[in-house]
Design a protein around this motif. Structure first.
Motif, PDB file in Angstrom:
ATOM      1  N   UNK A 198       0.805  -1.373   0.014  1.00  0.00           N
ATOM      2  CA  UNK A 198       0.013   0.034   0.144  1.00  0.00           C
ATOM      3  C   UNK A 198       0.878   1.329  -0.109  1.00  0.00           C
ATOM      4  N   UNK A 199       0.110   2.409  -0.176  1.00  0.00           N
ATOM      5  CA  UNK A 199       0.810   3.550  -0.215  1.00  0.00           C
ATOM      6  C   UNK A 199       1.578   3.967   1.011  1.00  0.00           C
ATOM      7  N   UNK A 200       0.828   3.458   2.255  1.00  0.00           N
ATOM      8  CA  UNK A 200       1.493   3.683   3.532  1.00  0.00           C
ATOM      9  C   UNK A 200       1.928   5.125   3.800  1.00  0.00           C
ATOM     10  N   UNK A 201       1.220   6.070   4.076  1.00  0.00           N
ATOM     11  CA  UNK A 201       1.366   7.529   4.429  1.00  0.00           C
ATOM     12  C   UNK A 201       1.446   8.489   3.429  1.00  0.00           C
ATOM     13  N   UNK A 202       1.176   7.773   2.102  1.00  0.00           N
ATOM     14  CA  UNK A 202       1.018   8.907   0.889  1.00  0.00           C
ATOM     15  C   UNK A 202      -0.260   8.990   0.507  1.00  0.00           C
ATOM     16  N   UNK A 203      -0.817  10.105  -0.030  1.00  0.00           N
ATOM     17  CA  UNK A 203      -2.019  10.089  -0.639  1.00  0.00           C
ATOM     18  C   UNK A 203      -3.422   9.498   0.346  1.00  0.00           C
ATOM     19  N   UNK A 204      -3.229   9.473   1.515  1.00  0.00           N
ATOM     20  CA  UNK A 204      -4.229   8.935   2.229  1.00  0.00           C
ATOM     21  C   UNK A 204      -5.158  10.062   2.890  1.00  0.00           C
ATOM     22  N   UNK A 205      -5.166  11.125   2.224  1.00  0.00           N
ATOM     23  CA  UNK A 205      -5.928  12.353   2.701  1.00  0.00           C
ATOM     24  C   UNK A 205      -6.627  12.904   1.282  1.00  0.00           C
ATOM     25  N   UNK A 206      -7.844  13.125   1.711  1.00  0.00           N
ATOM     26  CA  UNK A 206      -8.757  13.558   0.660  1.00  0.00           C
ATOM     27  C   UNK A 206      -8.120  15.073   0.038  1.00  0.00           C
ATOM     28  N   UNK A 207      -8.098  15.319  -1.178  1.00  0.00           N
ATOM     29  CA  UNK A 207      -7.466  16.389  -1.760  1.00  0.00           C
ATOM     30  C   UNK A 207      -8.632  17.409  -1.788  1.00  0.00           C
ATOM     31  N   UNK A 208      -8.143  18.809  -1.228  1.00  0.00           N
ATOM     32  CA  UNK A 208      -8.788  19.863  -1.133  1.00  0.00           C
ATOM     33  C   UNK A 208      -8.448  20.868  -2.223  1.00  0.00           C
ATOM     34  N   UNK A 209      -9.198  21.614  -2.906  1.00  0.00           N
ATOM     35  CA  UNK A 209      -8.789  22.699  -3.988  1.00  0.00           C
ATOM     36  C   UNK A 209      -9.916  23.706  -3.790  1.00  0.00           C
ATOM     37  N   UNK A 210      -9.764  24.572  -4.862  1.00  0.00           N
ATOM     38  CA  UNK A 210     -10.684  25.762  -4.894  1.00  0.00           C
ATOM     39  C   UNK A 210     -11.044  26.111  -6.500  1.00  0.00           C
ATOM     40  N   UNK A 211     -12.315  25.871  -6.616  1.00  0.00           N
ATOM     41  CA  UNK A 211     -13.112  26.337  -7.960  1.00  0.00           C
ATOM     42  C   UNK A 211     -13.100  27.825  -7.724  1.00  0.00           C
ATOM     43  N   UNK A 212     -12.421  28.376  -8.898  1.00  0.00           N
ATOM     44  CA  UNK A 212     -12.487  29.990  -8.875  1.00  0.00           C
ATOM     45  C   UNK A 212     -12.512  30.770 -10.140  1.00  0.00           C
ATOM     46  N   UNK A 213     -13.499  31.273 -10.315  1.00  0.00           N
ATOM     47  CA  UNK A 213     -13.838  31.909 -11.883  1.00  0.00           C
ATOM     48  C   UNK A 213     -14.042  33.390 -11.649  1.00  0.00           C
ATOM     49  N   UNK A 214     -13.131  34.280 -12.183  1.00  0.00           N
ATOM     50  CA  UNK A 214     -13.420  35.765 -11.597  1.00  0.00           C
ATOM     51  C   UNK A 214     -14.553  36.354 -12.452  1.00  0.00           C
ATOM     52  N   UNK A 215     -14.859  37.577 -12.078  1.00  0.00           N
ATOM     53  CA  UNK A 215     -15.916  38.413 -12.819  1.00  0.00           C
ATOM     54  C   UNK A 215     -14.964  39.316 -13.411  1.00  0.00           C
ATOM     55  N   UNK A 216     -15.282  39.883 -14.908  1.00  0.00           N
ATOM     56  CA  UNK A 216     -14.484  40.802 -15.527  1.00  0.00           C
ATOM     57  C   UNK A 216     -15.173  42.152 -15.582  1.00  0.00           C
ATOM     58  N   UNK A 217     -16.434  42.140 -15.145  1.00  0.00           N
ATOM     59  CA  UNK A 217     -17.248  43.488 -14.980  1.00  0.00           C
ATOM     60  C   UNK A 217     -16.457  44.479 -14.223  1.00  0.00           C
ATOM     61  N   UNK A 218     -16.544  45.716 -14.941  1.00  0.00           N
ATOM     62  CA  UNK A 218     -15.561  46.785 -14.135  1.00  0.00           C
ATOM     63  C   UNK A 218     -16.051  46.933 -12.650  1.00  0.00           C
TER      64      UNK A 218
END
Lengths: 266, 266, 266, 266
Positions: D174-194
Motif C-alpha cells: 500500500x502507499x503507507x502514508x502517501x495520498x491518504x488524505x482527500x485532496x482539497x482545492x478551490x474552484x475559482x472563476x473571476x468576474x471581468x465586469x468593471x
C-alpha cells in the motif's frame, strides 16, 4: 527517379525536409554583444581557428525571428517555414582573416534544423522568443523608440539557456562593429559503421555565403544577458563576464552557397 | 580538443545532439499491415532496390512509443530522450535478399531526428500518439485483452498524415510475418557548395543492424489504416488499397552499427 | 491573504494564470469574410441571439498574432505572453442590436485560454500561424503591397481546421463592413457536483468592451477560405458557401470590462 | 439547443473542451514526500484551511502520466486525451479533518487544464515528463526492480520548475502514508465586469471525490527533489527543506462529483 535536396527523397521531391536553394530569409533580430572568458571560449574552437587577440572574448548573442522561402512560396506555409533561432558568435581568426565562430545554435523548427546542419550550423531544438514590435500605439506594442525595451529568451527541453534584454537608445545607420565578420561553422555528419564512430563522413570547416544582405530599422542601446546553467548543454561556460551594447534590427538575405575552408577529415 | 558523436562538438562532449553508440531503445509498438499500389510505391525505391514480387504492395505502418538511453543514463532525462515515431516499411528486395524499405519516417524529438539521419532513416518532425495500456483496471486503461482497441495517429505541421486502429484478438508467440525483414534506409547529406547541390556528400544505401532485439507481449488482431492527403508530403500515395492484421507489442533493441550496402554517390 | 485575479491564488499574486486587467493587446490580423448556411449556423446561437436577416450567413474568419501586457511589463516575457488566435464571428442580432456572435475560438497559450474563458470566448488550444510581413525587401518578406499574398492556418491536436489566404489589392482607410459589430460571447463555468452537471455556476451572455481600439495599415483584397472536416470539432459545418474579401491589418486595444447582457442560468 | 458540459457549447455537443462526467483516469505516478517551511507554506492556504500540526510541512510532489476517457472512447483519441501532470500537496486540516491542500498544479493539455479548473485544481500549462518502464529487458527499460531509478521534471514557458528522482528499494502493498488524505482545492472563476474584478463569480472550497480508486505495482524507495527558482511562479518557496521517501505506482479512478466545503464568495 527520386527527387529532393534532402531526404526523404520522393517521386515529386515535395517531401524533402528542406527545399533546394536559393533560400531566402527575412526577419527581425535582437543582439547583445558581450565578453566571455577567452581561456574558456578558446576550447570551443576547431583546429585552425583562433580567438581574435584584438577583441579577445568579444562575442555576440543573436536572436532571430524570421520567415523562410525557397522557390515554391514556402512563406505561404507559415506553420512549416517560420522559425526562431538563437546563436552565439565568437570573434575569431581563420588564417589571418577576421571571422565569427558559431559554436552553438538553436532553432524551433525541423526544416530549419536540417538547413542548419547543411550550412554548418550545429543546430539543436530550442524554444526561442523575443518581444515583437507592432504598428499601433499600445502598452503592448514595444515601439521602435528611445527607451523601448525588448526581451528574448531561449530554452531547450525545459531548461532556460539564455535570457537577454535590450533597451533602445538611438536609431543607427549601420550595425557598427556587430556582425561585420563572416560566420564560420562546421558541417559534420558522423559514420555509424562499427569502428568508425570517430571518423565522420563529413567534417568541413565552412564560411557562410550570404547574398543580398539587407539590414534596416537599426536601433542601438544597452544590453543585458545571462546564460543560466543547464544540464546537457555547455553554453553557460561561454556566458558573459561583461555585457555591452544591445541591438534591434530587421534583416533579409539569401543563401545558395557555402565556402569550404578546410576538410577536417583529412 | 572538441568531443561529441555529432555536432555541436564541445569541450566536454555533453552538448552533442546525439550521444555516441551503443544506443538502447525500449518501447511499445502498434503496427498495421496493408497493401498499397505497387505501380505507385515502386517510385519511392532507390536504385538497386525492387519491390518484392512475392508480396507486391505489402507494407507496414509502424508506430513506436519509446525510451532511449546511451552510456550516461539518458533515460533519466525523459524530456530529452523519450520519443514517439512513425514509419512506413515496404516489402522489397536488395540483390535477392528480402528487405523492408523505409521511404518515410517521422519522430517528435530533435535527438531522435538526428539519430535517424545518421542511421539512414529520413526523419521529419511529426506529432505521434498511440493509445497506451495501464496496469489498473479502468475504462481508461486499454488492457491487453481480447477486443481491446488501440488507436494511433501522426500529424506534421498541423496536417493529419496517418490514422490507425488495432482491435486485439489474440495473444501470439511471435510477430509471424511482420518485421521479419532487415530494414534498409539511406544516409543522405547534401552539399551546399554552388553547383554541387545535386552531388550529395553522403548517399549510402544502408541496412540497419539491431542487436539484442526482444519482442514481447504480442497481440494480433484487425487493423484499420488511413493516410489522409496533406500538403508538403507524399505519404498519401502509399496509402492502403487493402488493410490486414494489426499488432501491438513491446520491444527493445540496441544499435552500434550500420551495414553499408552501396555508395550511391559513385 | 492570497492574491491573484485568477487561480492559482498565491501569497504574492505572481502565480495567477492571468494578471488583473487592464489588459492591453497589440498585433496583426488576417481576416476573410464569408457566407455560410444560415439554416445550419443558426443552430450555434444561444437563446436570445438571432442571425442578422440583413446579412444572413455573413461571417468572418479572424486570425490574430499578438502581444499581451498588463501592469507588470508582461510583454517582456514573450514566452508567456505572445499568442496567436483564431475566431469565427457570425453576423447576428441581440434585442435589435447588430452584434457578432463568436461560437468558436482557439489560441496557442494557456494564459490566453483562461483570459478567453473569463471574457466569454470559448477558447480551445490550437496551433495558429499566419504569414508575417518584414521590413526588408526579400522573396521571404511578404510586403504590404498590391498582389502580396498572406496565408493562415489553424490546427488542433493534429487536425487541420482552417486554411485561409488573402491577396492584397489596395490600402484602405477603414475596415468597411468588417468588425463593425460588438462581439458577443458567453461566460460559462459548469458545476461538477453530482446532479448539477447541467446547471452551470456561470452562464452569462456578454458583450465585449474594448477600449482605445486602433486599426492601422489596412489592406483589402480577395479572400480564400476552407474549413476541413475534423473529428472532435463542429467548425466545419460553419464553412463557407461563398468567400468574399480578405483583409490584413494591425490593431491594438485594451480590456477592463465586459457587459453582461443576460444571465442564462435564470 | 446547444449541448456540451463546457464551452464551446455546440449543436452536437462534440466541440466542448471537456466531455461530461463520469471521467475515468488510468496512469502511472511518481511521488516524492518532502518537508517545506510551514511558516512559508501556511501563506498558500485559503481561509479555513490550516496546516496539519502533526506533520507540519509534510508535503508531496506528485507526477502523473495518464490516459483519460469519458463516455465516447476518448482514450482512442490519444492526441487529445493523454496528459501528464504535476501537483504539490500539503498536509492540512479542514474543520478537524485531515486533508491535502493543492496550491499549484500543471498539466500539458487543454482539456485537462479545463477539467482541472472545474474540479478546483488551479492548473497552468506545464511540460511534464517522467521516466517510463517498459516490458522488455534493456538498458533503456527502467524495470520495476530494486535500485531502479526514475526521474521526473516539469517546466513551464521554458523555466524548469521541478526536478525529482526516485530510487526504488522494495515493492509495497500500500502507499503507507502517501495520498491518504482527500485532496482539497478551490474552484475559482473571476468576474471581468468593471469594479468587480475582486468579486469572483465562483469561489468554492471543494473536496475531490474519487470513485473506484485502484493503486497497484507500488514501489517505495528514496526520493530526491528540487524546486528551482523561476520567474512568474511561486512554487520555489514551497521547496524541500528535507526530502523523504519516493514512490512509483500505477493508478486508476473515476470522477463524477465534487463536494463543496465552503462558498468563499459569501
Amino acid at each position: 527517379m527520386l527527387k529532393g535536396f534532402t531526404a526523404p527523397r520522393s517521386p515529386l521531391g515535395a517531401a524533402a525536409l528542406a527545399p533546394s536553394p536559393p533560400w531566402h530569409f527575412a526577419g527581425d533580430a535582437l543582439a547583445v554583444e558581450f565578453w566571455n572568458d577567452p581561456d574558456i571560449s578558446v576550447h570551443t574552437l576547431p583546429t585552425g581557428v583562433e580567438l581574435d587577440k584584438d577583441s579577445r572574448g568579444h562575442s555576440v548573442a543573436l536572436f532571430t525571428d524570421y520567415q523562410f522561402t525557397a522557390q515554391n512560396n514556402e512563406y505561404l506555409d507559415p506553420a512549416r517555414y517560420q522559425s526562431r533561432g538563437f546563436s552565439v558568435l565568437l570573434d575569431a581568426i581563420w588564417k589571418g582573416t577576421r571571422i565569427a565562430w558559431r559554436p552553438y545554435c538553436y532553432v524551433d523548427n525541423d526544416a530549419a534544423l536540417m538547413r542548419g546542419w547543411i550550412q554548418g550550423y550545429p543546430r539543436k531544438f530550442g524554444a526561442v522568443h523575443q518581444t515583437r514590435t507592432f504598428a499601433t500605439a499600445s502598452a503592448a506594442s514595444a515601439p521602435l523608440a528611445h527607451d523601448s525595451r525588448f526581451s528574448a529568451c531561449m530554452s531547450a527541453h525545459g531548461w532556460l539557456l539564455v535570457q537577454a534584454r535590450v533597451t533602445l537608445r538611438e536609431k543607427a545607420e549601420g550595425l557598427v562593429g556587430l556582425l561585420d565578420r563572416r560566420i564560420v561553422g562546421r558541417r559534420y555528419f558522423p559514420r555509424l559503421s562499427a569502428g568508425l564512430h570517430d571518423k565522420p563522413a563529413v567534417d568541413e570547416l565552412v564560411r557562410c555565403v550570404s547574398d543580398r544582405l539587407l539590414i534596416t530599422n537599426i536601433w542601438v542601446g544597452e544590453g543585458e544577458l545571462n546564460f543560466p546553467e543547464a544540464y546537457g548543454e555547455e553554453l553557460e561556460v561561454l556566458g558573459p563576464l561583461k555585457v555591452g551594447r544591445g541591438y534591434r534590427f530587421s534583416f533579409s538575405y539569401s543563401v545558395t552557397d557555402v565556402e569550404i575552408l578546410a576538410d577536417l577529415t583529412a
